[in-house]
Motif scaffolding. Structure first.
Motif, PDB file in Angstrom:
ATOM      1  N   CYS A 166      52.350  38.664  46.595  1.00  0.00           N
ATOM      2  CA  CYS A 166      51.833  37.410  46.012  1.00  0.00           C
ATOM      3  C   CYS A 166      50.470  37.642  45.383  1.00  0.00           C
ATOM      4  CB  CYS A 166      51.708  36.347  47.094  1.00  0.00           C
ATOM      5  SG  CYS A 166      53.277  35.638  47.575  1.00  0.00           S
ATOM      6  N   ILE A 167      49.593  38.351  46.140  1.00  0.00           N
ATOM      7  CA  ILE A 167      48.237  38.554  45.620  1.00  0.00           C
ATOM      8  C   ILE A 167      48.280  39.399  44.358  1.00  0.00           C
ATOM      9  CG2 ILE A 167      46.077  39.737  46.150  1.00  0.00           C
ATOM     10  CD1 ILE A 167      46.358  38.663  49.017  1.00  0.00           C
ATOM     11  N   VAL A 184      47.155  36.450  35.967  1.00  0.00           N
ATOM     12  CA  VAL A 184      45.901  36.022  35.326  1.00  0.00           C
ATOM     13  C   VAL A 184      45.531  36.997  34.222  1.00  0.00           C
ATOM     14  CG1 VAL A 184      43.441  35.695  35.701  1.00  0.00           C
ATOM     15  CG2 VAL A 184      45.069  34.824  37.357  1.00  0.00           C
ATOM     16  N   PHE A 185      45.673  38.301  34.514  1.00  0.00           N
ATOM     17  CA  PHE A 185      45.317  39.289  33.474  1.00  0.00           C
ATOM     18  C   PHE A 185      46.238  39.154  32.269  1.00  0.00           C
ATOM     19  CE2 PHE A 185      41.786  41.784  34.430  1.00  0.00           C
ATOM     20  CZ  PHE A 185      41.675  41.880  35.810  1.00  0.00           C
ATOM     21  N   GLU A 212      49.692  37.452  41.497  1.00  0.00           N
ATOM     22  CA  GLU A 212      48.791  36.448  40.922  1.00  0.00           C
ATOM     23  C   GLU A 212      47.748  37.108  40.021  1.00  0.00           C
ATOM     24  OE1 GLU A 212      46.477  34.160  43.667  1.00  0.00           O
ATOM     25  OE2 GLU A 212      46.359  32.487  42.274  1.00  0.00           O
ATOM     26  N   ILE A 213      47.208  38.237  40.483  1.00  0.00           N
ATOM     27  CA  ILE A 213      46.217  38.939  39.658  1.00  0.00           C
ATOM     28  C   ILE A 213      46.856  39.368  38.340  1.00  0.00           C
ATOM     29  CG2 ILE A 213      44.812  41.025  39.543  1.00  0.00           C
ATOM     30  CD1 ILE A 213      44.386  40.773  42.572  1.00  0.00           C
ATOM     31  N   LEU A 232      46.223  35.773  25.458  1.00  0.00           N
ATOM     32  CA  LEU A 232      45.323  34.857  24.746  1.00  0.00           C
ATOM     33  C   LEU A 232      44.437  35.639  23.784  1.00  0.00           C
ATOM     34  CD1 LEU A 232      44.044  32.013  24.450  1.00  0.00           C
ATOM     35  CD2 LEU A 232      42.378  32.752  26.159  1.00  0.00           C
ATOM     36  N   LEU A 233      43.855  36.762  24.268  1.00  0.00           N
ATOM     37  CA  LEU A 233      42.954  37.538  23.392  1.00  0.00           C
ATOM     38  C   LEU A 233      43.729  38.078  22.194  1.00  0.00           C
ATOM     39  CD1 LEU A 233      40.669  39.427  25.938  1.00  0.00           C
ATOM     40  CD2 LEU A 233      40.173  37.421  24.527  1.00  0.00           C
ATOM     41  N   VAL A 239      55.086  40.579  51.504  1.00  0.00           N
ATOM     42  CA  VAL A 239      55.152  39.428  50.590  1.00  0.00           C
ATOM     43  C   VAL A 239      53.735  38.950  50.286  1.00  0.00           C
ATOM     44  CG1 VAL A 239      55.820  36.992  50.497  1.00  0.00           C
ATOM     45  CG2 VAL A 239      57.454  38.701  51.280  1.00  0.00           C
ATOM     46  N   ALA A 240      52.858  39.012  51.287  1.00  0.00           N
ATOM     47  CA  ALA A 240      51.469  38.589  51.047  1.00  0.00           C
ATOM     48  C   ALA A 240      50.850  39.465  49.967  1.00  0.00           C
ATOM     49  CB  ALA A 240      50.668  38.702  52.345  1.00  0.00           C
ATOM     50  N   ARG A 243      47.793  36.521  31.278  1.00  0.00           N
ATOM     51  CA  ARG A 243      47.474  35.311  30.512  1.00  0.00           C
ATOM     52  C   ARG A 243      46.285  35.575  29.608  1.00  0.00           C
ATOM     53  NH1 ARG A 243      46.408  29.512  33.543  1.00  0.00           N
ATOM     54  NH2 ARG A 243      45.703  28.309  31.771  1.00  0.00           N
ATOM     55  N   LYS A 244      45.283  36.290  30.141  1.00  0.00           N
ATOM     56  CA  LYS A 244      44.084  36.532  29.332  1.00  0.00           C
ATOM     57  C   LYS A 244      44.420  37.480  28.181  1.00  0.00           C
ATOM     58  CE  LYS A 244      39.183  37.275  29.775  1.00  0.00           C
ATOM     59  NZ  LYS A 244      38.033  37.398  30.669  1.00  0.00           N
TER      60      LYS A 244
END
Lengths: 232, 246, 65
Positions: free
Chosen positions: C29-30, C37-38, C33-34, C44-45, C25-26, C40-41
Protein backbone atom coordinates in the motif's frame (compact mmCIF):
# COMPACT_ATOMS: atom_id res chain seq x y z
CA UNK A 1 -46.90 30.66 -11.37
CA UNK A 2 -46.18 30.53 -7.65
CA UNK A 3 -49.32 30.51 -5.46
CA UNK A 4 -50.01 33.92 -3.93
CA UNK A 5 -47.36 34.45 -1.26
CA UNK A 6 -48.88 35.51 2.08
CA UNK A 7 -47.79 39.15 2.42
CA UNK A 8 -45.24 40.04 5.09
CA UNK A 9 -44.60 36.36 5.65
CA UNK A 10 -41.91 35.74 8.21
CA UNK A 11 -39.78 32.60 8.00
CA UNK A 12 -41.99 29.93 9.71
CA UNK A 13 -44.76 30.83 7.26
CA UNK A 14 -42.12 30.50 4.55
CA UNK A 15 -41.49 26.83 5.24
CA UNK A 16 -45.25 26.23 5.51
CA UNK A 17 -45.65 27.95 2.16
CA UNK A 18 -42.93 25.75 0.63
CA UNK A 19 -44.53 22.61 2.08
CA UNK A 20 -47.92 23.59 0.73
CA UNK A 21 -46.44 24.39 -2.68
CA UNK A 22 -44.43 21.16 -2.88
CA UNK A 23 -47.40 19.05 -1.83
CA UNK A 24 -49.45 20.75 -4.51
CA UNK A 25 -46.79 19.97 -7.11
CA UNK A 26 -46.48 16.39 -5.85
CA UNK A 27 -50.22 15.83 -6.08
CA UNK A 28 -50.13 16.95 -9.69
CA UNK A 29 -47.61 14.24 -10.49
CA UNK A 30 -49.08 11.54 -8.20
CA UNK A 31 -47.11 8.86 -10.05
CA UNK A 32 -43.86 9.97 -8.38
CA UNK A 33 -45.37 9.51 -4.95
CA UNK A 34 -46.54 6.01 -5.79
CA UNK A 35 -43.27 4.90 -7.39
CA UNK A 36 -41.42 5.37 -4.09
CA UNK A 37 -44.15 3.49 -2.23
CA UNK A 38 -44.22 0.63 -4.74
CA UNK A 39 -40.43 0.40 -4.63
CA UNK A 40 -40.68 0.02 -0.84
CA UNK A 41 -43.35 -2.69 -1.12
CA UNK A 42 -41.51 -4.63 -3.82
CA UNK A 43 -38.16 -4.57 -2.01
CA UNK A 44 -39.73 -5.74 1.24
CA UNK A 45 -41.59 -8.52 -0.56
CA UNK A 46 -38.47 -9.66 -2.41
CA UNK A 47 -36.62 -10.80 0.70
CA UNK A 48 -38.83 -13.78 1.58
CA UNK A 49 -38.41 -14.97 -2.04
CA UNK A 50 -34.69 -14.77 -1.63
CA UNK A 51 -34.38 -16.07 1.91
CA UNK A 52 -37.18 -18.64 1.96
CA UNK A 53 -40.57 -18.71 3.66
CA UNK A 54 -39.37 -20.10 7.01
CA UNK A 55 -41.39 -17.94 9.39
CA UNK A 56 -39.05 -17.64 12.36
CA UNK A 57 -36.24 -16.42 10.15
CA UNK A 58 -38.54 -13.87 8.54
CA UNK A 59 -39.78 -12.62 11.87
CA UNK A 60 -36.26 -11.91 13.09
CA UNK A 61 -35.30 -10.32 9.78
CA UNK A 62 -38.41 -8.16 9.43
CA UNK A 63 -37.29 -4.93 11.17
CA UNK A 64 -33.94 -4.86 9.37
CA UNK A 65 -35.52 -5.54 5.98
CA UNK A 66 -38.28 -2.96 6.41
CA UNK A 67 -35.82 -0.35 7.63
CA UNK A 68 -33.26 -0.92 4.86
CA UNK A 69 -36.08 -0.76 2.29
CA UNK A 70 -37.30 2.53 3.84
CA UNK A 71 -33.75 3.88 3.69
CA UNK A 72 -33.37 3.01 0.00
CA UNK A 73 -36.85 4.25 -0.92
CA UNK A 74 -36.37 7.66 0.70
CA UNK A 75 -32.91 7.93 -0.85
CA UNK A 76 -34.20 7.13 -4.34
CA UNK A 77 -36.40 10.20 -4.38
CA UNK A 78 -33.79 12.56 -2.88
CA UNK A 79 -32.67 13.60 -6.34
CA UNK A 80 -36.06 15.12 -7.05
CA UNK A 81 -36.03 17.30 -3.94
CA UNK A 82 -34.29 20.27 -5.58
CA UNK A 83 -33.81 19.25 -9.20
CA UNK A 84 -37.17 20.39 -10.58
CA UNK A 85 -36.78 23.83 -8.97
CA UNK A 86 -33.11 23.94 -10.03
CA UNK A 87 -33.99 23.29 -13.67
CA UNK A 88 -36.73 25.90 -14.01
CA UNK A 89 -34.88 28.55 -12.00
CA UNK A 90 -37.22 28.89 -9.02
CA UNK A 91 -34.38 27.68 -6.79
CA UNK A 92 -32.37 30.79 -7.69
CA UNK A 93 -35.34 32.97 -6.80
CA UNK A 94 -35.54 31.17 -3.47
CA UNK A 95 -31.84 31.84 -2.87
CA UNK A 96 -32.33 35.52 -3.60
CA UNK A 97 -35.43 35.85 -1.43
CA UNK A 98 -34.96 37.75 1.86
CA UNK A 99 -36.38 34.80 3.80
CA UNK A 100 -33.88 32.57 5.60
CA UNK A 101 -32.80 29.81 3.24
CA UNK A 102 -32.58 27.18 5.97
CA UNK A 103 -36.28 27.59 6.82
CA UNK A 104 -36.98 27.17 3.14
CA UNK A 105 -34.84 24.03 2.95
CA UNK A 106 -36.56 22.76 6.11
CA UNK A 107 -39.85 23.15 4.28
CA UNK A 108 -38.47 21.30 1.27
CA UNK A 109 -37.17 18.44 3.41
CA UNK A 110 -40.45 18.12 5.33
CA UNK A 111 -42.37 18.20 2.06
CA UNK A 112 -40.13 15.38 0.79
CA UNK A 113 -40.84 13.51 4.02
CA UNK A 114 -44.58 13.96 3.64
CA UNK A 115 -44.43 12.73 0.07
CA UNK A 116 -42.12 9.76 0.60
CA UNK A 117 -41.76 9.10 4.35
CA UNK A 118 -45.35 9.11 5.53
CA UNK A 119 -46.65 6.60 2.93
CA UNK A 120 -43.87 4.23 4.05
CA UNK A 121 -44.88 4.64 7.67
CA UNK A 122 -48.53 3.95 6.85
CA UNK A 123 -47.63 0.94 4.71
CA UNK A 124 -45.16 -0.66 7.16
CA UNK A 125 -47.77 -2.36 9.42
CA UNK A 126 -49.26 -4.08 6.38
CA UNK A 127 -45.84 -5.30 5.31
CA UNK A 128 -45.09 -6.28 8.91
CA UNK A 129 -48.00 -8.69 8.78
CA UNK A 130 -46.40 -10.22 5.71
CA UNK A 131 -43.50 -11.06 8.05
CA UNK A 132 -45.84 -12.29 10.79
CA UNK A 133 -44.76 -9.63 13.31
CA UNK A 134 -46.68 -9.43 16.57
CA UNK A 135 -48.96 -6.41 16.93
CA UNK A 136 -46.71 -4.92 19.59
CA UNK A 137 -43.68 -5.22 17.30
CA UNK A 138 -45.72 -3.66 14.48
CA UNK A 139 -46.54 -0.70 16.71
CA UNK A 140 -42.88 -0.18 17.63
CA UNK A 141 -41.83 -0.58 13.98
CA UNK A 142 -44.29 2.08 12.86
CA UNK A 143 -43.28 4.40 15.69
CA UNK A 144 -39.58 4.00 14.88
CA UNK A 145 -40.25 4.65 11.19
CA UNK A 146 -42.35 7.68 12.09
CA UNK A 147 -39.43 9.09 14.11
CA UNK A 148 -36.69 7.93 11.70
CA UNK A 149 -37.94 8.81 8.20
CA UNK A 150 -37.88 12.58 8.77
CA UNK A 151 -34.25 12.26 9.81
CA UNK A 152 -33.61 10.44 6.53
CA UNK A 153 -35.18 13.28 4.56
CA UNK A 154 -33.32 15.97 6.53
CA UNK A 155 -29.87 14.38 6.17
CA UNK A 156 -30.75 13.49 2.58
CA UNK A 157 -31.42 17.17 1.91
CA UNK A 158 -27.72 17.85 2.54
CA UNK A 159 -26.72 15.16 0.05
CA UNK A 160 -29.25 16.37 -2.52
CA UNK A 161 -28.04 19.97 -2.17
CA UNK A 162 -24.39 18.94 -2.56
CA UNK A 163 -24.93 16.86 -5.68
CA UNK A 164 -27.26 19.35 -7.40
CA UNK A 165 -26.84 19.33 -11.13
CA UNK A 166 -23.99 16.79 -11.16
CA UNK A 167 -23.92 14.02 -13.72
CA UNK A 168 -24.40 10.72 -11.94
CA UNK A 169 -25.73 12.63 -8.96
CA UNK A 170 -28.23 9.89 -8.05
CA UNK A 171 -25.61 7.28 -7.24
CA UNK A 172 -23.34 9.85 -5.67
CA UNK A 173 -26.01 11.00 -3.22
CA UNK A 174 -26.35 7.44 -1.92
CA UNK A 175 -22.58 7.24 -1.42
CA UNK A 176 -22.58 10.46 0.59
CA UNK A 177 -25.68 9.88 2.64
CA UNK A 178 -25.78 6.14 3.46
CA UNK A 179 -22.94 6.25 6.02
CA UNK A 180 -24.80 9.05 7.79
CA UNK A 181 -28.02 6.98 7.86
CA UNK A 182 -26.38 4.13 9.75
CA UNK A 183 -27.11 5.32 13.33
CA UNK A 184 -30.77 5.83 12.40
CA UNK A 185 -30.89 2.34 10.85
CA UNK A 186 -29.25 0.76 13.90
CA UNK A 187 -31.63 2.30 16.41
CA UNK A 188 -34.65 2.00 14.18
CA UNK A 189 -34.28 -1.72 13.57
CA UNK A 190 -32.91 -2.16 17.09
CA UNK A 191 -36.09 -0.71 18.61
CA UNK A 192 -38.22 -3.53 17.21
CA UNK A 193 -35.64 -6.14 18.18
CA UNK A 194 -35.44 -4.77 21.74
CA UNK A 195 -39.21 -4.75 22.13
CA UNK A 196 -39.42 -8.30 20.73
CA UNK A 197 -36.73 -9.37 23.22
CA UNK A 198 -38.81 -7.84 26.00
CA UNK A 199 -36.29 -5.12 26.81
CA UNK A 200 -38.69 -2.40 25.72
CA UNK A 201 -37.96 0.03 22.90
CA UNK A 202 -37.90 3.13 25.08
CA UNK A 203 -34.18 3.75 24.81
CA UNK A 204 -34.02 3.27 21.06
CA UNK A 205 -37.05 5.44 20.33
CA UNK A 206 -35.79 8.25 22.56
CA UNK A 207 -32.44 8.16 20.73
CA UNK A 208 -34.28 8.33 17.41
CA UNK A 209 -36.16 11.32 18.81
CA UNK A 210 -32.82 12.90 19.73
CA UNK A 211 -31.51 12.33 16.20
CA UNK A 212 -34.68 13.94 14.87
CA UNK A 213 -34.31 17.05 17.01
CA UNK A 214 -30.62 17.48 16.23
CA UNK A 215 -31.11 17.04 12.50
CA UNK A 216 -34.15 19.36 12.52
CA UNK A 217 -31.81 22.10 13.76
CA UNK A 218 -28.54 21.34 11.97
CA UNK A 219 -29.50 19.70 8.66
CA UNK A 220 -31.42 22.63 7.12
CA UNK A 221 -28.55 24.98 7.94
CA UNK A 222 -25.98 22.60 6.41
CA UNK A 223 -28.20 22.03 3.37
CA UNK A 224 -28.60 25.80 2.94
CA UNK A 225 -24.80 26.20 2.96
CA UNK A 226 -24.52 23.38 0.44
CA UNK A 227 -27.18 24.97 -1.78
CA UNK A 228 -25.31 28.24 -1.82
CA UNK A 229 -22.15 26.37 -2.77
CA UNK A 230 -23.84 24.43 -5.54
CA UNK A 231 -25.65 27.41 -6.95
CA UNK A 232 -22.65 29.74 -7.05
CA UNK B 1 8.56 41.30 15.32
CA UNK B 2 5.26 40.39 13.79
CA UNK B 3 5.24 36.88 12.43
CA UNK B 4 3.76 36.96 8.98
CA UNK B 5 1.48 33.95 9.34
CA UNK B 6 0.14 34.21 5.87
CA UNK B 7 3.48 34.13 4.08
CA UNK B 8 3.17 30.40 3.44
CA UNK B 9 -0.52 30.37 2.80
CA UNK B 10 0.01 31.35 -0.80
CA UNK B 11 0.38 28.24 -2.94
CA UNK B 12 3.52 29.56 -4.62
CA UNK B 13 5.57 30.04 -1.45
CA UNK B 14 4.11 26.90 0.14
CA UNK B 15 5.19 24.89 -2.90
CA UNK B 16 8.86 25.62 -2.20
CA UNK B 17 8.52 25.28 1.56
CA UNK B 18 6.94 21.86 1.15
CA UNK B 19 9.69 20.97 -1.29
CA UNK B 20 12.25 21.56 1.45
CA UNK B 21 10.23 19.75 4.15
CA UNK B 22 9.46 16.53 2.28
CA UNK B 23 13.01 15.07 2.44
CA UNK B 24 13.12 15.69 6.21
CA UNK B 25 9.90 13.80 6.84
CA UNK B 26 10.85 11.02 4.45
CA UNK B 27 14.13 10.41 6.26
CA UNK B 28 12.40 10.56 9.65
CA UNK B 29 9.80 8.06 8.44
CA UNK B 30 12.40 5.62 7.13
CA UNK B 31 14.45 5.71 10.33
CA UNK B 32 11.43 5.36 12.59
CA UNK B 33 10.01 2.52 10.53
CA UNK B 34 13.31 0.68 10.75
CA UNK B 35 13.56 1.18 14.53
CA UNK B 36 9.88 0.35 15.07
CA UNK B 37 10.02 -2.85 13.04
CA UNK B 38 13.25 -3.90 14.73
CA UNK B 39 11.68 -3.47 18.16
CA UNK B 40 8.46 -5.08 16.99
CA UNK B 41 10.10 -8.21 15.66
CA UNK B 42 13.37 -8.59 17.53
CA UNK B 43 12.94 -6.96 20.92
CA UNK B 44 9.29 -7.36 21.89
CA UNK B 45 8.74 -10.73 23.67
CA UNK B 46 6.29 -13.41 22.58
CA UNK B 47 2.78 -12.76 23.84
CA UNK B 48 1.82 -15.44 26.36
CA UNK B 49 -1.73 -15.59 25.01
CA UNK B 50 -1.48 -15.07 21.26
CA UNK B 51 2.01 -16.31 20.52
CA UNK B 52 3.49 -14.44 17.57
CA UNK B 53 0.24 -13.39 15.88
CA UNK B 54 0.01 -10.29 18.05
CA UNK B 55 2.94 -8.72 16.15
CA UNK B 56 0.40 -7.51 13.61
CA UNK B 57 -0.50 -4.93 16.27
CA UNK B 58 2.57 -2.91 15.26
CA UNK B 59 0.94 -2.02 11.94
CA UNK B 60 -2.77 -2.49 12.77
CA UNK B 61 -3.10 0.00 15.63
CA UNK B 62 -0.96 2.76 14.04
CA UNK B 63 -2.99 2.42 10.82
CA UNK B 64 -6.29 2.66 12.74
CA UNK B 65 -5.08 5.69 14.70
CA UNK B 66 -3.82 7.35 11.53
CA UNK B 67 -7.11 6.72 9.68
CA UNK B 68 -9.11 8.53 12.37
CA UNK B 69 -6.49 11.25 12.93
CA UNK B 70 -6.24 12.00 9.19
CA UNK B 71 -10.03 12.25 8.84
CA UNK B 72 -10.13 14.84 11.62
CA UNK B 73 -7.20 16.72 10.05
CA UNK B 74 -8.96 16.60 6.68
CA UNK B 75 -12.12 18.03 8.26
CA UNK B 76 -10.11 20.79 10.00
CA UNK B 77 -8.33 21.84 6.79
CA UNK B 78 -11.59 21.63 4.87
CA UNK B 79 -13.30 23.76 7.53
CA UNK B 80 -10.53 26.38 7.38
CA UNK B 81 -10.72 26.39 3.59
CA UNK B 82 -14.50 26.88 3.73
CA UNK B 83 -14.35 29.57 6.44
CA UNK B 84 -11.41 31.64 5.22
CA UNK B 85 -11.74 30.84 1.54
CA UNK B 86 -8.06 29.91 1.45
CA UNK B 87 -7.47 27.67 -1.59
CA UNK B 88 -4.39 26.04 -0.08
CA UNK B 89 -6.26 24.64 2.95
CA UNK B 90 -8.81 23.01 0.67
CA UNK B 91 -6.00 21.61 -1.46
CA UNK B 92 -4.49 20.14 1.71
CA UNK B 93 -7.83 18.51 2.62
CA UNK B 94 -8.09 17.02 -0.87
CA UNK B 95 -4.54 15.73 -0.55
CA UNK B 96 -5.17 14.07 2.83
CA UNK B 97 -8.16 11.97 1.73
CA UNK B 98 -6.39 9.25 -0.31
CA UNK B 99 -3.75 8.66 2.41
CA UNK B 100 -6.49 8.47 5.03
CA UNK B 101 -8.43 5.99 2.92
CA UNK B 102 -5.28 3.92 2.45
CA UNK B 103 -4.67 3.75 6.21
CA UNK B 104 -8.33 2.80 6.79
CA UNK B 105 -8.07 -0.04 4.28
CA UNK B 106 -4.81 -1.10 5.89
CA UNK B 107 -6.41 -1.11 9.35
CA UNK B 108 -9.27 -3.27 8.02
CA UNK B 109 -6.94 -5.66 6.20
CA UNK B 110 -4.54 -6.14 9.12
CA UNK B 111 -7.55 -6.32 11.50
CA UNK B 112 -9.01 -9.15 9.45
CA UNK B 113 -5.69 -10.99 9.25
CA UNK B 114 -5.27 -10.60 12.99
CA UNK B 115 -8.87 -11.62 13.65
CA UNK B 116 -8.51 -14.90 11.75
CA UNK B 117 -6.04 -16.55 14.19
CA UNK B 118 -7.49 -14.83 17.25
CA UNK B 119 -11.27 -15.08 16.67
CA UNK B 120 -11.27 -17.68 13.92
CA UNK B 121 -12.97 -15.47 11.29
CA UNK B 122 -11.71 -13.06 8.66
CA UNK B 123 -14.48 -10.53 9.27
CA UNK B 124 -16.21 -10.10 12.59
CA UNK B 125 -19.05 -7.58 12.95
CA UNK B 126 -17.51 -6.00 15.96
CA UNK B 127 -17.84 -2.36 16.90
CA UNK B 128 -14.37 -1.17 15.94
CA UNK B 129 -14.01 -3.02 12.63
CA UNK B 130 -17.52 -1.89 11.62
CA UNK B 131 -16.86 1.78 12.44
CA UNK B 132 -13.58 1.52 10.57
CA UNK B 133 -15.51 0.20 7.55
CA UNK B 134 -17.95 3.12 7.79
CA UNK B 135 -15.00 5.51 8.03
CA UNK B 136 -13.78 4.03 4.72
CA UNK B 137 -17.20 4.80 3.21
CA UNK B 138 -16.94 8.39 4.46
CA UNK B 139 -13.54 8.75 2.80
CA UNK B 140 -14.87 7.26 -0.45
CA UNK B 141 -17.89 9.59 -0.31
CA UNK B 142 -15.59 12.62 0.09
CA UNK B 143 -13.30 11.60 -2.74
CA UNK B 144 -16.09 10.67 -5.16
CA UNK B 145 -17.96 13.93 -4.47
CA UNK B 146 -14.81 15.91 -5.23
CA UNK B 147 -14.17 13.84 -8.35
CA UNK B 148 -17.72 14.42 -9.63
CA UNK B 149 -17.47 18.21 -9.54
CA UNK B 150 -15.37 19.79 -12.29
CA UNK B 151 -15.04 23.31 -10.91
CA UNK B 152 -12.27 23.04 -8.24
CA UNK B 153 -13.69 25.85 -6.08
CA UNK B 154 -17.11 24.18 -5.81
CA UNK B 155 -15.48 20.80 -5.31
CA UNK B 156 -13.45 22.14 -2.38
CA UNK B 157 -16.44 23.69 -0.67
CA UNK B 158 -18.78 20.77 -1.30
CA UNK B 159 -16.09 18.40 -0.01
CA UNK B 160 -15.66 20.62 3.04
CA UNK B 161 -19.36 20.37 3.88
CA UNK B 162 -19.45 16.57 3.59
CA UNK B 163 -16.18 16.29 5.58
CA UNK B 164 -17.54 18.48 8.38
CA UNK B 165 -20.89 16.68 8.43
CA UNK B 166 -18.94 13.41 8.48
CA UNK B 167 -16.68 14.42 11.36
CA UNK B 168 -19.71 15.45 13.42
CA UNK B 169 -21.21 12.02 12.76
CA UNK B 170 -18.12 9.94 13.57
CA UNK B 171 -18.71 9.85 17.35
CA UNK B 172 -22.42 9.15 16.79
CA UNK B 173 -21.62 6.32 14.38
CA UNK B 174 -18.95 4.94 16.71
CA UNK B 175 -21.18 4.83 19.79
CA UNK B 176 -24.20 3.56 17.92
CA UNK B 177 -22.11 0.75 16.43
CA UNK B 178 -20.61 0.08 19.87
CA UNK B 179 -24.08 -0.02 21.39
CA UNK B 180 -25.13 -2.34 18.63
CA UNK B 181 -22.47 -4.89 19.23
CA UNK B 182 -19.43 -4.87 21.34
CA UNK B 183 -17.32 -7.97 20.79
CA UNK B 184 -13.95 -6.34 20.38
CA UNK B 185 -11.34 -6.86 23.08
CA UNK B 186 -11.36 -3.96 25.53
CA UNK B 187 -9.06 -1.11 24.49
CA UNK B 188 -5.66 -2.46 25.43
CA UNK B 189 -4.15 1.02 24.97
CA UNK B 190 -6.51 3.70 26.15
CA UNK B 191 -5.63 6.96 27.76
CA UNK B 192 -7.51 6.10 30.92
CA UNK B 193 -6.38 2.54 31.65
CA UNK B 194 -2.76 1.70 32.29
CA UNK B 195 -1.45 -0.25 29.31
CA UNK B 196 -1.73 -3.99 29.84
CA UNK B 197 1.07 -4.53 27.37
CA UNK B 198 4.77 -5.01 28.01
CA UNK B 199 6.65 -1.73 27.69
CA UNK B 200 8.67 -2.86 24.69
CA UNK B 201 5.45 -3.72 22.85
CA UNK B 202 4.09 -0.28 23.69
CA UNK B 203 7.22 1.59 22.65
CA UNK B 204 7.38 -0.41 19.42
CA UNK B 205 3.80 0.52 18.63
CA UNK B 206 4.26 4.19 19.48
CA UNK B 207 7.41 4.42 17.32
CA UNK B 208 5.52 2.79 14.44
CA UNK B 209 2.68 5.30 14.92
CA UNK B 210 5.07 8.23 14.69
CA UNK B 211 6.71 6.60 11.66
CA UNK B 212 3.29 6.33 9.97
CA UNK B 213 2.67 9.96 10.85
CA UNK B 214 5.94 11.09 9.27
CA UNK B 215 5.21 9.01 6.21
CA UNK B 216 1.69 10.48 5.97
CA UNK B 217 3.02 14.05 6.16
CA UNK B 218 5.61 13.38 3.46
CA UNK B 219 3.12 11.79 1.05
CA UNK B 220 0.43 14.39 1.71
CA UNK B 221 2.86 17.24 1.09
CA UNK B 222 3.93 15.61 -2.15
CA UNK B 223 0.32 15.26 -3.28
CA UNK B 224 -0.42 18.84 -2.21
CA UNK B 225 2.44 20.08 -4.39
CA UNK B 226 1.03 18.15 -7.34
CA UNK B 227 -2.43 19.60 -6.72
CA UNK B 228 -0.91 23.09 -6.50
CA UNK B 229 0.73 22.56 -9.90
CA UNK B 230 -2.50 21.24 -11.36
CA UNK B 231 -4.54 24.17 -10.19
CA UNK B 232 -1.97 26.89 -10.77
CA UNK B 233 -0.91 25.70 -14.20
CA UNK B 234 -1.91 28.99 -15.82
CA UNK B 235 0.08 31.16 -13.43
CA UNK B 236 3.36 32.80 -14.25
CA UNK B 237 5.38 31.06 -11.58
CA UNK B 238 4.39 27.63 -12.86
CA UNK B 239 5.38 28.76 -16.36
CA UNK B 240 8.83 29.78 -15.11
CA UNK B 241 9.08 26.63 -13.06
CA UNK B 242 8.12 24.73 -16.16
CA UNK B 243 10.86 26.43 -18.15
CA UNK B 244 13.37 25.50 -15.48
CA UNK B 245 12.47 21.87 -15.02
CA UNK B 246 12.40 20.98 -18.75
CA UNK C 1 17.74 -12.24 19.60
CA UNK C 2 14.49 -14.10 20.27
CA UNK C 3 14.53 -16.09 17.09
CA UNK C 4 16.59 -19.29 17.02
CA UNK C 5 16.96 -19.26 13.26
CA UNK C 6 15.78 -17.33 10.21
CA UNK C 7 13.33 -20.11 9.30
CA UNK C 8 11.91 -19.82 12.82
CA UNK C 9 11.61 -16.07 12.23
CA UNK C 10 9.71 -16.53 8.96
CA UNK C 11 7.37 -19.18 10.35
CA UNK C 12 6.53 -16.69 13.11
CA UNK C 13 5.33 -19.39 15.49
CA UNK C 14 2.96 -20.82 12.92
CA UNK C 15 1.28 -17.47 12.24
CA UNK C 16 3.69 -16.50 9.48
CA UNK C 17 0.97 -16.30 6.85
CA UNK C 18 -1.06 -13.78 8.83
CA UNK C 19 1.82 -11.64 10.07
CA UNK C 20 3.68 -11.49 6.74
CA UNK C 21 0.38 -11.22 4.88
CA UNK C 22 -0.46 -8.02 6.71
CA UNK C 23 3.06 -6.55 6.56
CA UNK C 24 3.44 -7.31 2.85
CA UNK C 25 0.11 -5.63 2.07
CA UNK C 26 1.13 -2.70 4.28
CA UNK C 27 4.37 -2.32 2.36
CA UNK C 28 2.53 -2.71 -0.97
CA UNK C 29 0.00 0.00 0.00
CA UNK C 30 2.73 2.44 0.98
CA UNK C 31 4.84 1.74 -2.10
CA UNK C 32 1.74 1.89 -4.29
CA UNK C 33 0.70 5.23 -2.88
CA UNK C 34 4.14 6.75 -3.40
CA UNK C 35 4.18 5.42 -6.97
CA UNK C 36 0.74 6.92 -7.59
CA UNK C 37 1.80 10.36 -6.38
CA UNK C 38 4.98 10.33 -8.47
CA UNK C 39 3.08 9.10 -11.50
CA UNK C 40 0.50 11.84 -11.10
CA UNK C 41 3.22 14.48 -10.91
CA UNK C 42 5.14 13.07 -13.87
CA UNK C 43 2.12 12.98 -16.18
CA UNK C 44 1.23 16.51 -15.07
CA UNK C 45 4.74 17.84 -15.81
CA UNK C 46 4.75 16.07 -19.18
CA UNK C 47 1.36 17.62 -19.92
CA UNK C 48 2.56 21.06 -18.85
CA UNK C 49 5.72 20.83 -20.93
CA UNK C 50 3.61 19.93 -23.97
CA UNK C 51 1.56 23.10 -23.47
CA UNK C 52 4.79 25.00 -22.94
CA UNK C 53 6.19 23.69 -26.26
CA UNK C 54 3.04 24.41 -28.21
CA UNK C 55 2.85 28.00 -26.92
CA UNK C 56 6.52 28.48 -27.78
CA UNK C 57 5.95 27.18 -31.35
CA UNK C 58 3.00 29.52 -31.80
CA UNK C 59 5.23 32.42 -30.80
CA UNK C 60 7.96 31.29 -33.18
CA UNK C 61 5.46 30.97 -36.08
CA UNK C 62 4.11 34.42 -35.35
CA UNK C 63 7.58 35.96 -35.38
CA UNK C 64 8.77 34.17 -38.56
CA UNK C 65 5.60 34.52 -40.68
Amino acid sequence: MLPAQPNGCNSPDMSLWVIQRDLLLAMRRRADVLTTLFFFIIVVSLFPLGVGPEINMLRTMAPGVVWVAALLASMLSLGRMFSSDYLDGTLEQMLLSPQSLSMLVLGKALAHWLVTGVPLVLMSPVLGIQYDLSTEALLVLTASLLLGTPVLSLIGAIGAALTLGLRGGGVLVSLLVLPLYIPVLIFGAGAVEASAAGLGAGAHLSLLGAFLLVSLVLAPWAAAVSLRISME
Amino acid sequence: MAINWFKYSSPASFYFLAGKMIPLFTIAAIILFAVGLYIGFFVAPTDFQQGEAYRIIFIHVPAAWMSMFLYVMMAIWAGIGLAFNTRLSSMMATAIAPTGAMFTFLALWTGALWGKPMWGAWWVWDARLTSELILLFLYIGFMSLQAAIDDPRRADKAGAVIALVGVVNIPIIYFSVKWWNTLHQGASVSITQSPKMATTMLTGMLIMSIACWMYAIAVILMRTRTIILERERHTVWVGELQGVTK
Amino acid sequence: MIWASWSDFFSMGGYGFYVWGSYLVAFACIAGEIALVFNRKRTLLKHLSLIHESTKEEKRNETTS
